[in-house]
Design a protein around this motif. Structure first.
Motif, mmCIF file in Angstrom:
data_model
loop_
_atom_site.group_PDB
_atom_site.id
_atom_site.type_symbol
_atom_site.label_atom_id
_atom_site.label_comp_id
_atom_site.label_asym_id
_atom_site.label_seq_id
_atom_site.Cartn_x
_atom_site.Cartn_y
_atom_site.Cartn_z
ATOM 1 N N UNK A 228 3.433 6.267 0.317
ATOM 2 C CA UNK A 228 3.479 6.914 1.227
ATOM 3 C C UNK A 228 3.946 7.950 1.419
ATOM 4 N N UNK A 229 3.273 9.217 2.423
ATOM 5 C CA UNK A 229 2.747 10.457 2.653
ATOM 6 C C UNK A 229 2.021 11.475 1.377
ATOM 7 N N UNK B 171 0.945 -1.259 -0.214
ATOM 8 C CA UNK B 171 0.137 0.039 -0.058
ATOM 9 C C UNK B 171 1.032 1.030 -0.109
ATOM 10 N N UNK B 172 1.883 0.559 0.856
ATOM 11 C CA UNK B 172 2.615 2.530 1.185
ATOM 12 C C UNK B 172 3.299 2.820 -0.275
ATOM 13 N N UNK C 190 -1.261 -2.022 11.241
ATOM 14 C CA UNK C 190 -0.117 -2.523 9.625
ATOM 15 C C UNK C 190 -0.996 -2.877 8.107
ATOM 16 N N UNK C 191 -2.508 -2.037 8.290
ATOM 17 C CA UNK C 191 -3.144 -1.962 7.434
ATOM 18 C C UNK C 191 -2.459 -1.168 5.868
ATOM 19 N N UNK C 192 -2.790 -0.889 4.435
ATOM 20 C CA UNK C 192 -2.210 0.112 3.482
ATOM 21 C C UNK C 192 -2.635 0.934 3.683
ATOM 22 N N UNK C 193 -1.813 2.228 3.792
ATOM 23 C CA UNK C 193 -2.812 3.330 3.181
ATOM 24 C C UNK C 193 -3.635 3.265 2.123
ATOM 25 N N UNK D 258 14.749 0.886 7.479
ATOM 26 C CA UNK D 258 13.883 1.955 5.954
ATOM 27 C C UNK D 258 12.661 2.156 6.257
ATOM 28 N N UNK D 259 11.583 2.706 5.656
ATOM 29 C CA UNK D 259 10.546 2.781 5.804
ATOM 30 C C UNK D 259 10.287 4.058 6.784
ATOM 31 N N UNK D 260 10.262 5.104 7.187
ATOM 32 C CA UNK D 260 11.150 5.805 8.247
ATOM 33 C C UNK D 260 9.211 6.521 8.710
ATOM 34 N N UNK D 261 8.500 6.555 7.462
ATOM 35 C CA UNK D 261 7.123 7.132 8.079
ATOM 36 C C UNK D 261 6.677 5.489 8.895
ATOM 37 N N UNK D 262 6.260 6.173 10.422
ATOM 38 C CA UNK D 262 5.003 4.665 11.216
ATOM 39 C C UNK D 262 3.910 3.964 10.595
ATOM 40 N N UNK D 263 3.854 2.762 10.311
ATOM 41 C CA UNK D 263 2.611 1.996 9.715
ATOM 42 C C UNK D 263 1.322 2.515 10.163
ATOM 43 N N UNK D 264 0.061 2.396 9.038
ATOM 44 C CA UNK D 264 -1.573 2.728 10.180
ATOM 45 C C UNK D 264 -1.595 1.752 11.180
#
Length: 434
Positions: A421-422, A239-240, A408-411, A399-405
């Motif tokens: 992401x972003x 997702x991200x 862990x579901x896709x954005x 890696x993946x500096x953004x925290x998951x929702x």
């Protein structure tokens, strides 16, 4: 070098040109002239190198040059390990033989045998078959192999791995001793050499890549994660990063089904493909995946062997294979035809042994990383033998500096489609999460 330099006929060259091909791959450049000379061939090439055309093109050329009158008899027999590969080889035969007066047929299990029997009675020049179903036809007396001139064993190593040696031996006893035999294999291990020694006559040996080598066109990544959170991480990455076409490998049929259902609950269109699925279901799933109406195809090793998917960008090892050679076959689904691909493995502490075996086989280190929010609770180093102290948490790059929702579901954006992401979620997504 172009295909016109290889000695192929005008009718075959016309079909090749219509498909947009100009230059042969290394295996094609070496194998095609050898086959045209009538030589037996023992050819090794990693998956995705164009080996199907390497035997299909000269096979068609040789049969057309020696056209025979009267009823059609099977003059060329191609054995393949799986239904999917048999169907794809048959597609190649049809495409490259579009301007030749030759008739072909594929026979494999999972579908009714009576239509195949009727087609064989009408007569075919080229028969593509899986060993098990061809043996069924031999038992019924519905196929005559006494006029076979060219025999092809495609992915011979996989056929031996799947236990088809007795069937192959019986089939080879059913074809004339005087024939041209072409053996294609990803490896030249001992059993393959023994098979070649028994059934090939003074073959030319061609090997265009080191056995068990992984292609440079595929970038390989490894993420450490607890087994219980693999599905969450997979959904998050798809997702991200907005992956639109992903082939995911599991070890078991049941695991493939469960993962496909879970990914669908995460809002990702997914289908599973394995040996317990009917042939119709497998064909539909593959067709939907190729046209990207299904985003994630979850497969077992046997079902995915020989899958030919143009420009497949992503392969994920959801679970590492028990046999390290299968890792090479898996990631060989991407990075084909001059395209670049990405292979990603999700590794938990229980898979350390498989991970080390894979690195020994491919003779290269694989960089190990973690994703923020998905670090394994028990820090471990998959390169260390069991019982040794684990690596300190933080080893390797994050890696993946953004925290998951949450979960862990896709954005998701509008209509539940995962976004890169972003990006900002659409209003409908905000309402669902509220």
């Amino acid at each position: 070098m172009t295909f016109s330099d290889l000695g192929l006929s005008a009718a075959v060259l016309r079909a090749v040109t219509e498909q947009g091909y100009e230059s042969p791959t290394p295996i094609q450049a070496q194998a095609i002239p050898a086959v045209l000379r009538g030589k037996d061939l023992m050819a090794g090439a990693q998956t995705g190198t164009g080996k199907t055309a390497a035997f299909t093109l000269p096979l068609l050329d040789r049969l057309a040059a020696a056209a025979q009158g009267g009823p059609r008899r099977v003059r060329a027999l191609i054995l393949a390990p799986t239904r999917e590969l048999a169907a794809q080889v048959q597609d190649s035969v049809r495409v490259y033989g579009a301007h030749l007066p030759l008739r072909s047929l594929a026979v494999f299990g999972g579908v009714g045998i009576q239509p195949q029997i009727m087609a064989l009675r009408r007569g075919v020049d080229i028969l593509v078959a899986t060993p098990g179903r061809l043996q069924d036809h031999l038992d019924r007396g519905s196929v005559d192999l006494s006029k076979v001139e060219i025999m092809v064993l495609d992915e011979a190593d996989r056929m031996l791995d799947m236990g088809f040696l007795p069937a192959i031996e019986r089939i080879l006893r059913s074809v004339p001793a005087k024939r041209q035999t072409l053996l294609f294999s990803a490896t030249f291990a001992g059993p393959i050499r023994q098979l070649a020694g028994r059934f090939l006559h003074e073959p030319e040996a061609i090997e265009v890549a080191r056995a068990n080598a992984t292609t440079e066109a595929v970038s390989q990544s490894v993420y450490l994660v607890d087994h219980a959170r693999k599905r969450e991480l997979l959904s998050y990455l798809i997702g991200s990063r907005n992956w639109r076409q992903v082939l995911v490998f599991t070890r078991t049929k049941r695991g493939a089904d469960r993962l496909a259902v879970s990914l669908a609950k995460d809002g990702l269109t997914a289908a599973a493909i394995h040996g317990d699925k009917s042939q119709g279901a497998r064909t539909r799933a593959l067709k939907d995946f190729k046209r990207q109406s299904v985003r994630v195809l979850v497969a077992t090793d046997v079902a995915a062997r020989g899958l030919d998917i143009d420009r497949l960008p992503h392969v994920v090892n959801y679970e590492l294979p028990d046999t390290p050679e299968d890792y090479v076959h898996r990631i060989g689904r991407t990075g084909r035809g001059g395209e670049r691909g990405e292979a990603l493995s999700l590794v938990c502490v229980d898979e350390s042994d498989q991970f080390r075996a894979i690195q020994r086989l491919i003779n290269m280190p694989l960089t190990v990383d973690t994703v923020d929010g998905f670090e394994p609770e028990s820090a471990f180093d998959p390169n260390r033998a069991s019982g040794k102290p684990p690596a300190k948490r933080g080893a390797g790059n994050k890696v993946g500096r953004r925290r998951p929702p949450q979960g862990g579901q896709p954005v998701r954006g509008e209509r539940g489609r995962p976004q890169a992401a972003g990006s900002k979620p659409g209003p409908r997504a905000r309402q669902r999460r509220a």
